[in-house]
Every structure is written in C-alpha cells, then in structure tokens.
Motif scaffolding. Sequence first.
Motif, short mmCIF file in Angstrom:
data_model
loop_
_atom_site.label_atom_id
_atom_site.label_comp_id
_atom_site.label_asym_id
_atom_site.label_seq_id
_atom_site.Cartn_x
_atom_site.Cartn_y
_atom_site.Cartn_z
N LYS A 93 1.02 -0.98 0.27
CA LYS A 93 0.38 0.12 -0.04
C LYS A 93 1.02 1.36 -0.43
O LYS A 93 2.27 0.86 0.41
N ILE A 94 0.53 2.02 -0.52
CA ILE A 94 1.49 3.31 -0.54
C ILE A 94 0.65 4.39 0.35
O ILE A 94 -0.91 4.52 0.48
N ARG A 95 1.51 6.02 0.64
CA ARG A 95 0.59 6.69 0.73
C ARG A 95 1.64 8.22 0.60
O ARG A 95 2.72 8.09 0.86
N PHE A 96 0.67 9.56 0.65
CA PHE A 96 2.07 10.72 0.60
C PHE A 96 1.47 11.13 1.92
O PHE A 96 0.42 12.05 2.25
N ASP A 97 2.33 11.90 2.43
CA ASP A 97 2.56 12.45 3.89
C ASP A 97 3.02 13.91 3.31
O ASP A 97 4.06 14.01 2.41
N VAL A 98 2.51 15.00 4.57
CA VAL A 98 3.71 16.12 4.53
C VAL A 98 4.07 16.03 5.87
O VAL A 98 2.90 15.68 6.68
N CYS A 99 5.27 16.41 6.21
CA CYS A 99 6.07 16.57 7.77
C CYS A 99 5.99 18.88 7.29
O CYS A 99 7.01 18.86 6.64
N GLU A 100 5.04 18.98 8.02
CA GLU A 100 5.83 20.31 8.47
C GLU A 100 6.65 20.62 9.56
O GLU A 100 6.11 20.15 10.37
N VAL A 101 7.89 21.57 9.68
CA VAL A 101 8.52 21.81 10.59
C VAL A 101 8.69 23.12 10.69
O VAL A 101 9.34 24.22 10.09
N TYR A 102 8.76 23.47 11.68
CA TYR A 102 8.78 24.98 12.14
C TYR A 102 10.02 25.20 13.23
O TYR A 102 9.65 24.48 14.44
N LEU A 103 11.00 25.97 13.25
CA LEU A 103 11.67 25.93 13.99
C LEU A 103 12.06 26.65 14.66
O LEU A 103 11.78 26.43 15.92
N GLU A 104 11.22 27.88 14.57
CA GLU A 104 11.63 28.86 16.43
C GLU A 104 10.71 28.25 17.46
O GLU A 104 10.83 27.97 17.84
N GLU A 105 8.99 27.45 17.11
CA GLU A 105 8.28 26.65 17.68
C GLU A 105 9.09 25.71 17.82
O GLU A 105 8.08 25.35 18.92
N ARG A 106 9.93 25.21 17.74
CA ARG A 106 10.21 23.54 17.68
C ARG A 106 9.13 22.36 17.60
O ARG A 106 9.13 21.83 18.67
N LYS A 107 8.82 23.33 16.18
CA LYS A 107 7.11 22.24 16.57
C LYS A 107 7.38 21.41 14.89
O LYS A 107 7.42 21.43 14.26
N ILE A 108 6.41 20.42 15.13
CA ILE A 108 6.75 19.08 14.08
C ILE A 108 5.08 19.27 14.04
O ILE A 108 4.68 18.54 14.72
N ARG A 109 4.52 19.68 12.31
CA ARG A 109 2.72 19.30 12.34
C ARG A 109 3.07 17.32 10.96
O ARG A 109 3.23 18.42 9.84
N PHE A 110 2.55 16.37 11.39
CA PHE A 110 3.09 15.55 10.81
C PHE A 110 1.59 15.41 10.00
O PHE A 110 0.60 15.25 10.93
N ILE A 111 1.31 15.38 8.99
CA ILE A 111 -0.05 14.95 8.15
C ILE A 111 0.02 13.80 7.77
O ILE A 111 0.79 13.84 6.21
N GLU A 112 -0.92 12.97 7.49
CA GLU A 112 -0.94 11.61 6.86
C GLU A 112 -1.97 11.78 5.92
O GLU A 112 -2.46 12.32 6.21
N ASN A 113 -2.03 11.08 4.90
CA ASN A 113 -2.35 10.79 3.63
C ASN A 113 -3.05 12.47 3.49
O ASN A 113 -3.93 13.03 2.95
#
Length: 115
Positions: A93-113
């Motif tokens: 199976k395959i999936r396309f995700d986006v990983c947003e990395v915010y440097l100042e906030e030291r935060k990662i927002r991971f968006i599956e599908n």
Amino acid sequence: MTQKRKRGDFGEDLAQKFLIKKGYQILDRNYLKKLGEIDIIALYEDMIVFVEVKTRKNFKYSYPSEAVDKYKQRKIKNTACIYLEEKGFTDYKIRFDVCEVYLEERKIRFIENAF
C-alpha cells in the motif's frame, strides 16, 4: 550551500528523527529523478510512505503544506511510481504525507494522507 538549503536539510533531519520515533523505517532520502524529488521514503507497517518535508522558521504567513500544490503533488506521485517500480515494491500500500517543521516553535505537524 545556501541558507535555504541548510534549513531544508535540517528540517528533513528533524522529520526523519520524528518518523523513526514513531516506528517508521527510513528507506531513502532525497530520492531524485528527472520528474522530481521525494524528501523521505519510509516503510510503516505494510505501507510505503512518501513524505514531503516543508521547513519554515515559523507559521506567521501560511502553513507550509500549502506549498504542496497540485503540480507538486503530481511530480511526487510520478516520482513515487518510478521508485516503486525500480525497487520492486509492487505489493505494498502507499501513502503520501506532508511533514511541516517549524524551527522557532520547535514543532512538527505531521499530516498523514495529505494528498
């Protein structure tokens, strides 16, 4: 190497560490073909996951995932097809995700599908 490229590489390093902690096995990084590039390719359970990493200093102006427009998505999908065929990963199976990395906030927002 430009400052933008350094920031992008740093963001990809952070995203890779995040994915490994979540149980992903990294198969490839910066997979490059004429059609485009895929930042991270990982195996998660029975799925091949193609991850586009977008790194920003902050989210003052817009969400980084908004930069992954239909044109960029098509390039990633076409490049993913080449990767799957080249590696013989036809039964996954395959999936396309986006990983947003915010440097100042030291935060990662991971968006599956993401697309």
